[in-house]
Design a protein around this motif. Structure first.
Motif, PDB file in Angstrom:
ATOM      1  N   PHE A  90      -3.287   8.536  -7.188  1.00  0.00           N
ATOM      2  CA  PHE A  90      -2.963   8.014  -5.884  1.00  0.00           C
ATOM      3  C   PHE A  90      -4.320   7.455  -4.887  1.00  0.00           C
ATOM      4  O   PHE A  90      -3.724   6.176  -4.092  1.00  0.00           O
ATOM      5  CB  PHE A  90      -2.223   8.404  -5.084  1.00  0.00           C
ATOM      6  CG  PHE A  90      -0.721   8.781  -5.913  1.00  0.00           C
ATOM      7  CD1 PHE A  90       0.246   7.738  -6.298  1.00  0.00           C
ATOM      8  CD2 PHE A  90      -0.354  10.700  -6.300  1.00  0.00           C
ATOM      9  CE1 PHE A  90       1.241   8.895  -7.165  1.00  0.00           C
ATOM     10  CE2 PHE A  90       0.727  10.873  -6.525  1.00  0.00           C
ATOM     11  CZ  PHE A  90       1.515  10.064  -7.059  1.00  0.00           C
ATOM     12  N   VAL A  91      -5.492   7.681  -5.061  1.00  0.00           N
ATOM     13  CA  VAL A  91      -6.077   7.805  -4.111  1.00  0.00           C
ATOM     14  C   VAL A  91      -6.717   6.738  -4.094  1.00  0.00           C
ATOM     15  O   VAL A  91      -7.651   5.028  -3.697  1.00  0.00           O
ATOM     16  CB  VAL A  91      -7.191   8.759  -4.267  1.00  0.00           C
ATOM     17  CG1 VAL A  91      -8.082   7.793  -2.792  1.00  0.00           C
ATOM     18  CG2 VAL A  91      -6.100   9.950  -2.709  1.00  0.00           C
ATOM     19  N   THR A 112      -6.165  -6.199  -1.907  1.00  0.00           N
ATOM     20  CA  THR A 112      -6.094  -7.066  -0.542  1.00  0.00           C
ATOM     21  C   THR A 112      -6.978  -7.258   0.482  1.00  0.00           C
ATOM     22  O   THR A 112      -6.698  -9.292   0.466  1.00  0.00           O
ATOM     23  CB  THR A 112      -5.240  -5.787   0.637  1.00  0.00           C
ATOM     24  OG1 THR A 112      -4.207  -5.025  -0.408  1.00  0.00           O
ATOM     25  CG2 THR A 112      -3.961  -7.160   1.345  1.00  0.00           C
ATOM     26  N   GLY A 142       0.060   4.683  -2.713  1.00  0.00           N
ATOM     27  CA  GLY A 142       0.246   5.483  -2.309  1.00  0.00           C
ATOM     28  C   GLY A 142       1.631   6.735  -2.528  1.00  0.00           C
ATOM     29  O   GLY A 142       0.941   7.714  -2.696  1.00  0.00           O
ATOM     30  N   SER A 159       4.563   9.001  -3.996  1.00  0.00           N
ATOM     31  CA  SER A 159       4.173  10.319  -5.273  1.00  0.00           C
ATOM     32  C   SER A 159       6.089  10.265  -5.715  1.00  0.00           C
ATOM     33  O   SER A 159       5.990  10.721  -6.312  1.00  0.00           O
ATOM     34  CB  SER A 159       3.733  11.000  -4.896  1.00  0.00           C
ATOM     35  OG  SER A 159       4.722  12.113  -3.907  1.00  0.00           O
ATOM     36  N   ALA A 197      -5.767  -2.306  -1.814  1.00  0.00           N
ATOM     37  CA  ALA A 197      -6.476  -2.119  -0.629  1.00  0.00           C
ATOM     38  C   ALA A 197      -7.585  -2.861  -0.921  1.00  0.00           C
ATOM     39  O   ALA A 197      -8.312  -4.558  -0.005  1.00  0.00           O
ATOM     40  CB  ALA A 197      -7.016  -1.033   0.331  1.00  0.00           C
ATOM     41  N   LEU A 214       0.904  -1.235  -0.050  1.00  0.00           N
ATOM     42  CA  LEU A 214      -0.348   0.163  -0.278  1.00  0.00           C
ATOM     43  C   LEU A 214       0.745   1.450  -0.485  1.00  0.00           C
ATOM     44  O   LEU A 214       0.364   2.287  -0.594  1.00  0.00           O
ATOM     45  CB  LEU A 214      -0.773   0.430   1.550  1.00  0.00           C
ATOM     46  CG  LEU A 214      -2.094  -1.194   1.258  1.00  0.00           C
ATOM     47  CD1 LEU A 214      -2.858  -0.994   2.471  1.00  0.00           C
ATOM     48  CD2 LEU A 214      -2.936  -1.480  -0.164  1.00  0.00           C
ATOM     49  N   LEU A 243      -4.809   3.419  -4.519  1.00  0.00           N
ATOM     50  CA  LEU A 243      -4.628   3.438  -3.168  1.00  0.00           C
ATOM     51  C   LEU A 243      -5.706   2.358  -2.726  1.00  0.00           C
ATOM     52  O   LEU A 243      -5.834   1.166  -1.934  1.00  0.00           O
ATOM     53  CB  LEU A 243      -4.843   4.042  -2.206  1.00  0.00           C
ATOM     54  CG  LEU A 243      -3.634   4.228  -0.347  1.00  0.00           C
ATOM     55  CD1 LEU A 243      -2.336   3.461  -0.808  1.00  0.00           C
ATOM     56  CD2 LEU A 243      -3.621   5.155   0.098  1.00  0.00           C
ATOM     57  N   LEU A 244      -6.865   2.648  -2.998  1.00  0.00           N
ATOM     58  CA  LEU A 244      -8.231   2.592  -2.684  1.00  0.00           C
ATOM     59  C   LEU A 244      -8.366   0.482  -3.043  1.00  0.00           C
ATOM     60  O   LEU A 244      -8.820  -0.422  -3.091  1.00  0.00           O
ATOM     61  CB  LEU A 244      -9.109   3.245  -2.788  1.00  0.00           C
ATOM     62  CG  LEU A 244      -9.738   3.859  -1.727  1.00  0.00           C
ATOM     63  CD1 LEU A 244     -10.922   5.005  -2.942  1.00  0.00           C
ATOM     64  CD2 LEU A 244     -10.023   4.061  -0.684  1.00  0.00           C
TER      65      LEU A 244
END
Lengths: 302, 213
Positions: free
Chosen positions: B92-93, B103, B21, B23, B100, B17, B96-97
């Motif tokens: 990025f958001v 995962t 996330g 940069s 997740a 993660l 990241l989501l």
């Protein structure tokens, strides 16, 4: 009678201790920067001074301009009464009081933003918009964290949720709630409480036009909110119920102090994030709380 | 024993993660190298009796994944004067989501698989699936060639985790052979990155899809 006395005592404790926290944070910041810094009790002096001052009112503002800070302050103090203090339990406790806690935070935020909009200034409207757009993400993380506590303990009462020993997700939950604490209280990676630069302000800009007692209410309310989040975070991570009362009180106090010093250190060591980076950090906090929730749900699935 | 294994794999999942996330290229490289080191230690914990070959392979894995490959990548970055900022196709958001969600899906999905009883309690399969998925997102969603290489390496870490399931039936020589291949691959990529930079003045893969004289 005893119950009423106890509630009054607790209230006094919350109200008197809350302005200590910003003082400690400022002292830590000054200490890291090698300065002497303002005295720890500075906020008390400020509040006393503001309380004696008059109020300047815009002719455009409706009574909401005065009512906003007052309602926000009452909501935050009400939230403080709901939050249990270790083995002492909470002053008011009922099934589902955790929902009321979340909504009291929301009411407080709504009222501050409303009072900011009342001034009719575009600048304050911008601050309110920023505050609310961060709150959307921070609230999601907070609710997920609370949900993970609730799933962990199988209860929706704050006193029961915060008293049981925490599982493997405690570290994740602590990290997530700490980020929420920083965002909700407008601390450094999200907002710089010391600047008066229009590009960066969020909370400060909303209260620019307040003066006298309403400003005192806003400042004191912010301090109570910081203490609330620090206590919530400490109790979510530390199982205090098994300890004898005095030791529990000392542990809770020490934990709150650690959180406060942590906030001070974060403020001195980190720079404020650019606006586009903030959602990323809040999403990370949300994910941390979400993983804590998953761990709680699967019963320590590792 | 199992707790330590799960802790290391959990660390690797967290680093996934982090890589999604962050940069900046150096932090992605750092996340990848720490992940490689954490996973390199796993054969030591999974083998019951410590053979000298197991120890040697673990040490070589840690050294190569933790130090040699990141160093090669950093050198390529320095040589080609790449800016440190990563340019994402997917923000990025969202990435990241996505990571997740991947995962969570990996943890949930691994329960549905038929595993040997000794593997059912560990995070080996979820960790492998999550790493492969993360690597895939990094490969697809980032424009810079170096971050795509990092995505490929994280994916390789996932495949390595899967390989650990078969540690008793496949010789570790196969694993070390893969490691050698990867190292050579990164070495060659480093050289190619430098050449591309000289020839095209950019490492943006969006521009590399257009052929020109």
């Amino acid at each position: 009678m005893i119950a009423i006395l106890e509630i009054i005592l607790r209230l006094a404790l919350w109200l008197v201790l809350a302005p200590l926290l910003p003082g400690i944070i400022n002292k830590v910041k000054a200490w890291v920067a090698g300065r002497k810094g303002p005295p720890v009790l500075q906020l008390y002096y400020d509040l006393a001074r503001l309380w004696q001052k008059g109020v300047v009112l815009s002719t455009l503002a409706s009574p909401g301009f005065i009512a906003g800070p007052a309602v926000a302050w009452v909501a935050l103090v009400g939230a403080a009464l709901l939050l249990p203090l270790g083995p002492a339990g909470s002053a008011l406790s009922f099934r589902g009081d955790v929902l009321l806690l979340v909504y009291l935070f929301a009411v407080a935020r709504f009222c501050t933003a409303w009072a900011a909009l009342e001034t009719g200034s575009a600048f304050e409207g911008m601050g309110a918009a920023r505050e609310v757009s961060y709150a959307v993400l921070a609230e999601a993380a907070l609710i997920t964290g609370i949900l993970s506590l609730s799933v962990q303990t199988g209860s929706v009462t704050l006193a029961a949720m915060l008293s049981q020993p925490v599982g493997a997700g405690a570290v994740l939950l602590a990290a997530g709630l700490f980020a929420v604490l920083l965002a909700e209280n407008c601390r450094v990676p999200f907002d710089d409480p010391n600047t008066h630069l229009e590009l960066t302000m969020i909370h400060e800009v909303m209260v620019l036009d307040h003066s006298g007692p309403p400003l005192a209410a806003v400042l004191h309310g912010a301090a109570v909110k910081l203490l609330l989040f620090a206590v919530l975070l400490s109790q979510a991570v530390l199982p205090l119920n098994g300890l004898p009362p005095l030791l529990a009180a000392v542990t809770l106090g020490a934990a709150v102090l650690v959180v406060t010093v942590g906030v001070g250190l974060v403020e001195s060591l980190l720079a404020r994030f650019a606006f586009r980076r903030v959602p990323l950090l809040l999403t990370t906090a949300f994910l941390l709380c979400l993983f804590a929730l998953l761990l709680a749900w699967k019963g320590g699935a590792t | 024993m199992n707790t330590t294994v799960n802790l290391l794999i959990g660390l690797a999942m967290g680093l996934n993660l982090l890589a999604l996330g962050s940069s900046r290229l150096p932090s992605i490289i750092r996340a990848m190298s720490v992940q490689g080191m954490a996973l390199g230690l796993l054969p030591l914990l999974l083998e019951h009796e410590l053979d000298w070959r197991v120890v040697a392979v673990a040490l070589v894995t840690v050294a190569v994944k933790g130090f040699v490959i990141p160093q090669l990548l950093r050198r390529a970055m320095r040589a080609a004067n790449i800016e440190r900022e990563v340019e994402p196709f997917i923000g990025f958001v969202p990435s990241l989501l996505l990571g997740a969600a991947g995962t969570v899906a990996a943890v949930a999905g691994a329960r549905a698989l038929l595993l040997l009883p000794e593997h059912a309690g560990t995070l080996l399969v979820p960790g492998a699936l999550a790493s492969i998925f993360t690597g895939l997102i990094l490969l697809v969603a980032r424009a810079k060639a170096i971050s795509q290489v990092c995505g490929y390496l994280i994916m390789e870490n996932g495949i390595y985790l899967f390989g650990l399931l078969l540690i008793h039936s496949t010789p570790l020589l196969v694993e070390s052979g893969i490691l050698l291949d990867v190292t050579v691959g990164i070495f060659v990529t480093g050289i190619i990155v430098d050449r591309i930079q000289r020839a095209f003045d950019s490492l943006d893969t969006r521009k590399l899809t257009v052929l020109r004289e």
